[in-house]
Scaffold this motif. Structure first.
Motif, PDB file in Angstrom:
ATOM      1  N   HIS A 133      -8.588   8.319 -11.342  1.00  0.00           N
ATOM      2  CA  HIS A 133      -7.396   8.916 -10.736  1.00  0.00           C
ATOM      3  C   HIS A 133      -6.523   7.764 -10.269  1.00  0.00           C
ATOM      4  O   HIS A 133      -7.031   6.782  -9.723  1.00  0.00           O
ATOM      5  N   ILE A 134      -5.184   7.881 -10.471  1.00  0.00           N
ATOM      6  CA  ILE A 134      -4.328   6.770 -10.057  1.00  0.00           C
ATOM      7  C   ILE A 134      -4.059   6.833  -8.553  1.00  0.00           C
ATOM      8  O   ILE A 134      -2.920   6.806  -8.109  1.00  0.00           O
ATOM      9  N   ASP A 152      -2.041   4.267  -6.788  1.00  0.00           N
ATOM     10  CA  ASP A 152      -2.604   3.037  -7.338  1.00  0.00           C
ATOM     11  C   ASP A 152      -1.670   2.497  -8.425  1.00  0.00           C
ATOM     12  O   ASP A 152      -1.693   2.943  -9.564  1.00  0.00           O
ATOM     13  N   CYS A 153      -0.807   1.542  -8.051  1.00  0.00           N
ATOM     14  CA  CYS A 153       0.119   0.954  -9.027  1.00  0.00           C
ATOM     15  C   CYS A 153      -0.629   0.020  -9.972  1.00  0.00           C
ATOM     16  O   CYS A 153      -0.304  -0.117 -11.152  1.00  0.00           O
ATOM     17  N   ALA A 170     -14.306   6.704  -5.147  1.00  0.00           N
ATOM     18  CA  ALA A 170     -13.195   7.597  -4.856  1.00  0.00           C
ATOM     19  C   ALA A 170     -11.857   7.019  -5.306  1.00  0.00           C
ATOM     20  O   ALA A 170     -10.813   7.345  -4.758  1.00  0.00           O
ATOM     21  N   GLY A 171     -11.889   6.148  -6.302  1.00  0.00           N
ATOM     22  CA  GLY A 171     -10.641   5.611  -6.838  1.00  0.00           C
ATOM     23  C   GLY A 171     -10.271   4.253  -6.293  1.00  0.00           C
ATOM     24  O   GLY A 171      -9.303   3.635  -6.731  1.00  0.00           O
ATOM     25  N   TYR A 172     -11.044   3.734  -5.324  1.00  0.00           N
ATOM     26  CA  TYR A 172     -10.758   2.406  -4.773  1.00  0.00           C
ATOM     27  C   TYR A 172     -11.197   1.329  -5.758  1.00  0.00           C
ATOM     28  O   TYR A 172     -12.141   1.517  -6.520  1.00  0.00           O
ATOM     29  N   PRO A 173     -10.498   0.178  -5.720  1.00  0.00           N
ATOM     30  CA  PRO A 173     -10.915  -0.916  -6.612  1.00  0.00           C
ATOM     31  C   PRO A 173     -12.266  -1.494  -6.213  1.00  0.00           C
ATOM     32  O   PRO A 173     -12.703  -1.357  -5.070  1.00  0.00           O
TER      33      PRO A 173
END
Ligand code: HEM
Lengths: 541, 217
Positions: A133-134, A152-153, A170-173
């Protein structure tokens, strides 16, 4: 006078015959590689790569030592002040899109509520699924879709190849990513950006699509004429242009209506061939049908996924098995798989609209169609397209007669996630609860099928599907498509046997007649001879 | 022996090009049909299309020729001696009888030929060509282009075209065989090649007719 005209005419007709027959012969035997101006112009146009007007590594706002990814987003928005609005109205962000669906009316569909034939559905598994997910921090269905700081660019614009989203974060780097380096590298998205999600759908490289493989990031023209490094080396966004962050193109695994599609025609026009016959095929045959003879050209793709086999343990522990190509054949957490490489697509009629099995729908037919691609020969807007057909089975609620959404991902043992505890009952109960649906307590497994249009891995023209691969009596690529007349494949059987018997009878009649003629002549000759000899040998009186 | 000029230059050119085109079209057509593989579907279809344009062109020339020379009158059907002609092929020919009708420059077709060739020209060939042209231009609805032939089922176009093709082949076989029933088995074919046919003196070629023939030459 008469004679001269006669000779003249004779010479004239001789010349005409010679000319016509030589033209004919030239046509048959001479083959020159034709020069397709349209194609050359396209190549020229896309050979010129745009030079970015801004070098982000020189911007003061990006020189910081970013601690959290949200700080990067804020830095981006400090210049691109309105861009988050565009991003936040895209389906990459919302995971759904409203569209008119025949039989349903206006409905929203997307990753939020569509089920698929792989890891089933996102509900109750967001933390893991949000890797693609972005955004940051999607842990459950209660994610705040209005918070611009969580856009998230970097996942799309990182040009350093360093950015990586963490597994089940959860989408974090990933914690090791140097956010400053990434932020200073940003630019137009590359194949590796798009591929970091789109090549890995279903939990691994090339699992889902079959035509989207990390190998495309640097492949040869044979694998993909457009993206091949020794060819045009196009980026995804060359075709999937993104005006206002609304990216052109979508796939009918989640999409429903015939709009905003990326098409071959947008560059190649609807008359790309020099041959009129080929151009006319385009009215009912999609470009992909002939130009993608096979998919999964580099790495294998999953063709079948049986969830009913999942949950077997060895010594109380989950295990994995591999097939001869090194792909997972069995995983306790997921079930058993069949993988294939260099797959010939299946073919269906498709008019650009689709319906989906949405979470909560009743099962209407078996196998359950996870998505239905509408179309038929009689629908004028339908064309033949190549698809990957993915089969399998899934868990369902026997009483409510609908597919069940199990909770698969869990942090630790005991929180009822299947991937931790291997108990279907608990996993389904938890997943359905989270999805807001009742669960009867009785589950079973039901066969499912899903259709994946194949659009990438376009082959060089020399390798495109030949005429006789469809126009053939037996085992043609289109053998399964019925309801229309395909020259070379179809014929009127009654007429064929009529023709066959007419031929035999005619030959018999002709030979019969000829035989009688010859025999009767022999007989007559003999008879005549006898008479003659009788006359000659007449005894003298 | 007497030589009579029966088939004119154009007629012979037309006959043999038409014959070879039809044979070639049959060869490639039935490959398209899926009966066998010689050139491969793609080439077969391409050749078939090219040859079909040549045939169309040739037939336009032939129609022009028939009209301007008045040769079309050769095909006016008649029932005179039709029965005799049929009976001849069924029995007389075995008994060594003479043809019931005489061939001449002015009347080179016997009544049976007249009827068969006329239906060949007015029914069989048009049926094949018209269905062929429909086939050639066949296409269904397209968002971007014109509709040439809209959704008329290809199966029926193909049916009539194949029907024409089958009957043409039957015609061809019988036709070739019938040419051997002339004075000698090859005399008719020779005539179509050289234009001249030989008649024995004893053949009762009417004197006026011979004069006519000679005049025209
Ligand atoms: C001017 C005349 C003709 C035209 C315009 C024509 C045109 C065509 C076309 C367009 C096709 C479909 C293949 C393709 O698309 O390339 C076809 C098929 C065929 N043609 Fe012809 N043709 C002509 C004459 C003939 C003749 C003289 C014969 C045989 C003696 C013949 C036999 C066939 C057969 C058997 C097929 C296959 C039909 C099927 O299976 O669907 N054609 N023709």
């Amino acid at each position: 006078m008469c004679d001269t005209i006669h000779t003249m005419l004779r010479n004239l007709s001789f010349v005409i015959v010679v000319i016509i027959s030589s033209l004919f012969m030239v046509n048959i035997f001479h083959h020159q590689d034709s020069f397709n101006l349209k194609l050359e112009e396209l190549k020229h146009k896309y050979a010129l790569k745009a030079v970015p007007s801004v070098n982000h590594s020189k911007l003061p706002a990006l020189q910081e030592n970013f601690k959290t990814p949200q700080e990067v987003t804020e830095a981006c928005l400090s210049c691109h002040t309105e861009t988050h609005k565009e991003v936040m109205s895209s389906s990459h962000w919302n995971w759904e899109r409203a569209s008119y669906i025949e039989g349903r009316g206006v409905a929203s569909s997307g990753k939020k509520n569509v089920m698929n034939n792989f890891c089933l559905g996102t509900n109750s598994n967001q933390k893991s699924c949000a890797k693609c997910h972005i955004g940051y921090g999607m842990t459950s269905s209660h994610f705040d879709f209005n918070n611009a700081r969580n856009v998230d660019c970097m996942v799309c614009h990182d040009n350093s190849d360093e950015y990586l989203k963490g597994a089940s974060m959860a989408g974090y780097p990933d914690r090791n990513v140097n956010l400053g380096n990434v932020a200073r590298s940003v630019g137009s998205p590359r194949k590796s950006n798009c591929g970091s999600c789109h090549s890995f759908g279903g939990g691994g490289n090339n699992v889902k699509h079959g035509d989207l493989d990390v190998a495309l990031n640097s492949c040869s023209r044979e694998v993909d004429v457009h993206m091949g490094a020794n060819g045009m080396n196009l980026e995804c966004v060359a075709c999937h242009t993104a005006k206002n962050h609304n990216i052109l193109g979508k796939l009918y695994s989640v999409s429903s209506d015939n709009s905003n599609r990326a098409t071959c025609e947008q560059c190649h026009t609807s008359t790309p061939h020099l041959s009129d016959v080929l151009n006319r095929h385009g009215s009912r045959v999609s470009c992909q049908t002939c130009h993608i003879p096979k998919y999964a050209k580099v790495n294998s793709t999953k063709m079948s996924w049986k969830w009913s086999d999942a949950g077997k343990l060895k010594d109380g522990k989950p295990y994995e098995e591999e097939d001869s190509m090194g792909n997972h054949k069995y995983m306790s957490i997921k079930g058993s798989f069949i993988w294939k490489r260099n797959v010939k697509p299946d073919y269906i009629w498709f008019n650009g609209t689709a319906d989906h099995y949405l979470l909560g729908d009743s099962i209407k037919s078996i196998p359950v169609q996870m998505n239905i691609l509408n179309g038929s020969y009689h629908d004028r807007l339908s064309k033949i397209i190549p698809v990957k057909i993915h089969v399998g089975d899934q868990i369902y609620d026997k009483v409510y007669n609908r597919l069940a959404q199990p909770k698969l991902y869990g942090e630790a043992a005991g929180d009822s996630a299947f991937w931790q505890d291997f108990k279907w009952d608990e996993a389904v109960a938890a997943g359905m609860k989270e999805s807001g649906l009742a669960y009867s307590g009785q589950y079973g497994f039901v066969e499912t099928v899903m259709y994946w249009p194949v659009n990438h891995m376009v082959s060089p023209k020399e390798q495109s599907v030949g005429c006789a691969e469809c126009h053939t009596r037996t085992n043609g690529r289109l053998a399964k498509l019925s309801g229309f007349y395909l020259p070379g494949r179809d014929s009127n059987k009654t007429q064929d046997s009529f023709g066959y018997w007419m031929l035999i009878l005619t030959l018999l009649a002709v030979f019969g007649h000829a035989t009688i003629r010859v025999l009767s002549k022999i007989y007559r000759n003999k008879y005549e001879k006898q008479i003659i000899s009788y006359d000659e040998d007449k005894p003298e009186e | 022996m007497q030589k009579v000029y029966i088939y004119k230059g154009f007629e012979r050119l037309w006959h043999w090009s038409q014959a070879s085109l039809i044979i070639f079209l049959a060869l490639t057509g039935f490959e398209v049909h899926g009966a066998y593989t010689i050139f491969g579907f793609e080439k077969a279809a391409e050749f078939h299309r090219t040859a079909s344009w040549l045939l169309i062109g040739l037939i336009i020339l032939a129609i022009f020729w028939h009209i301007t020379t008045g040769e079309w009158r050769q095909y006016i059907p008649t029932t005179r001696k039709l029965k005799e002609q049929v009976i001849y092929y069924m029995s007389g020919i075995f008994k060594g009888e003479h043809h019931p009708t005489e061939k001449s420059e002015l009347s080179k077709l016997n009544p049976l030929q007249r009827i068969v060739y006329l239906s060949f020209k007015l029914l069989l060939v048009p049926m094949t060509i018209i269905s062929g042209i429909l086939y050639l231009l066949y296409k269904t609805f397209d968002q971007n282009n014109l509709i040439v032939i809209e959704d008329y089922p290809l199966a029926s176009i193909a049916f009539w075209h194949t029907m024409g093709a089958i009957l043409l082949i039957i015609f061809l076989i019988v036709h070739v065989y019938m040419t051997t029933t002339g004075k000698t088995p090859t005399s008719n074919i020779k005539a179509m090649i050289t234009g001249y046919e030989e008649f024995d003196e004893e053949d009762e070629v009417k004197p006026e007719q011979n004069e006519l023939n000679n005049k025209i030459q």
